[in-house]
Design a protein around this motif. Structure first.
Motif, PDB file in Angstrom:
ATOM      1  N   ARG A   1       0.815  -1.217   0.000  1.00 19.17           N
ATOM      2  CA  ARG A   1       0.000   0.000   0.000  1.00 19.17           C
ATOM      3  C   ARG A   1       0.848   1.267   0.000  1.00 19.17           C
ATOM      4  O   ARG A   1       0.554   2.205  -0.730  1.00 19.17           O
ATOM      5  CB  ARG A   1      -0.930   0.012   1.219  1.00 19.17           C
ATOM      6  N   ALA A   2       1.895   1.310   0.820  1.00 15.78           N
ATOM      7  CA  ALA A   2       2.718   2.522   0.905  1.00 15.78           C
ATOM      8  C   ALA A   2       3.442   2.784  -0.412  1.00 15.78           C
ATOM      9  O   ALA A   2       3.495   3.918  -0.898  1.00 15.78           O
ATOM     10  CB  ALA A   2       3.713   2.407   2.052  1.00 15.78           C
ATOM     11  N   ALA A   3       3.999   1.723  -1.004  1.00 15.49           N
ATOM     12  CA  ALA A   3       4.712   1.880  -2.274  1.00 15.49           C
ATOM     13  C   ALA A   3       3.759   2.304  -3.396  1.00 15.49           C
ATOM     14  O   ALA A   3       4.103   3.131  -4.238  1.00 15.49           O
ATOM     15  CB  ALA A   3       5.427   0.582  -2.631  1.00 15.49           C
ATOM     16  N   LEU A   4       2.562   1.737  -3.391  1.00 18.09           N
ATOM     17  CA  LEU A   4       1.572   2.106  -4.406  1.00 18.09           C
ATOM     18  C   LEU A   4       1.137   3.557  -4.232  1.00 18.09           C
ATOM     19  O   LEU A   4       1.039   4.302  -5.213  1.00 18.09           O
ATOM     20  CB  LEU A   4       0.368   1.170  -4.329  1.00 18.09           C
TER      21      LEU A   4
ATOM     22  N   ASP B   1      -8.361   3.901   4.113  1.00 17.95           N
ATOM     23  CA  ASP B   1      -7.953   2.970   3.056  1.00 17.95           C
ATOM     24  C   ASP B   1      -8.624   1.614   3.279  1.00 17.95           C
ATOM     25  O   ASP B   1      -8.449   0.982   4.322  1.00 17.95           O
ATOM     26  CB  ASP B   1      -6.425   2.818   3.062  1.00 17.95           C
ATOM     27  N   LEU B   2      -9.386   1.195   2.311  1.00 14.70           N
ATOM     28  CA  LEU B   2     -10.127  -0.061   2.394  1.00 14.70           C
ATOM     29  C   LEU B   2      -9.217  -1.252   2.666  1.00 14.70           C
ATOM     30  O   LEU B   2      -9.609  -2.211   3.325  1.00 14.70           O
ATOM     31  CB  LEU B   2     -10.890  -0.265   1.080  1.00 14.70           C
TER      32      LEU B   2
ATOM     33  N   GLN C   1       1.639   6.757  -6.850  1.00 13.34           N
ATOM     34  CA  GLN C   1       0.517   7.566  -7.316  1.00 13.34           C
ATOM     35  C   GLN C   1       0.538   8.990  -6.755  1.00 13.34           C
ATOM     36  O   GLN C   1      -0.371   9.768  -7.010  1.00 13.34           O
ATOM     37  CB  GLN C   1      -0.801   6.875  -6.926  1.00 13.34           C
ATOM     38  N   GLY C   2       1.592   9.313  -5.969  1.00 15.91           N
ATOM     39  CA  GLY C   2       1.730  10.655  -5.420  1.00 15.91           C
ATOM     40  C   GLY C   2       0.718  11.005  -4.358  1.00 15.91           C
ATOM     41  O   GLY C   2       0.260  12.146  -4.260  1.00 15.91           O
ATOM     42  N   ARG C   3       0.345  10.037  -3.548  1.00 15.27           N
ATOM     43  CA  ARG C   3      -0.627  10.293  -2.493  1.00 15.27           C
ATOM     44  C   ARG C   3      -0.161   9.647  -1.195  1.00 15.27           C
ATOM     45  O   ARG C   3       0.803   8.904  -1.177  1.00 15.27           O
ATOM     46  CB  ARG C   3      -2.018   9.787  -2.890  1.00 15.27           C
TER      47      ARG C   3
END
Length: 199
Positions: free
Chosen positions: A148-151, A163-164, A155-157
């Motif tokens: 999740r963190a890398a994604l 977060d689901l 995506q710049g967020r």
């Protein structure tokens, strides 16, 4: 077709032609995730939201020639890319919505969903539909080839508490949809949640 469906189809149609070349290093993460499903020869498995079918050869190898592999996706362009890559030889491809699968209840042993959970318009409903087609004791894998963190960084967020895919959110969502979470891994190199279909 709902706005949610139209948005998903537009998003993936625009990316289908070069999807595999954009993520050329995902193979080992896919292989490890499929291995953790614990599939056996003769099992029946669905790749839900199969996209270009990158998991289909791995799923076919796991269930062998006597098993059944089905790849379902909402976006025709993604399924066309799967055919161009020859992955239709490893499983039957269906143009289908995971909200209403054209499959018999309790007909599958497992569901593999790569990148699926964040694209479900009604997650609880959609996970219940996946539970419907899996036998009690069958397995669900929710996977992404990066955590999740890398994604989020890609995506710049930032990750939020809403977060689901965060464990405190996903565990009760699965439980309310007929699944019991058995493992949760959110690392830089992958996101993988395994759940078992309850009776």
């Amino acid at each position: 077709m709902s706005d949610d469906h139209t948005h998903v189809q537009e998003f993936f149609s625009a990316r289908a032609a070069d999807w595999d070349s954009r993520f050329p290093d995902d193979g080992p993460a896919y292989a490890a995730a499929v291995a953790e499903l614990g599939l056996r020869a003769g099992d029946r498995v669905l790749d839900a939201g199969c996209g270009t079918g990158r998991a289909l050869p791995l799923l076919r190898a796991a269930v062998g020639p006597s098993g059944v592999v089905v790849g379902a996706d909402l976006t025709p362009a993604m399924l066309e890319a799967a055919v161009r890559a020859g992955r239709d030889r490893d499983g039957r491809l269906l143009l289908a919505d995971v909200a209403a699968l054209p499959l018999r209840s309790r007909s599958l042993d497992a569901v593999f969903g790569a990148g699926l959970i964040s694209h479900l318009p009604r997650p609880a409903e959609n996970l219940r539909e996946l539970a419907r087609v899996v036998r009690p004791g069958g397995v669900l894998a929710l996977f992404h080839p990066i955590g999740r963190a890398a994604l989020a960084a890609r995506q710049g967020r930032q990750i939020t508490q809403e977060d689901l895919r965060a464990e405190p959110n996903l565990r009760p969502l699965l439980a309310g949809s007929g699944w019991r979470m058995t493992s949760y891994a959110d690392e830089d190199a992958r996101f993988l949640v395994l759940a078992v279909r309850e009776d």
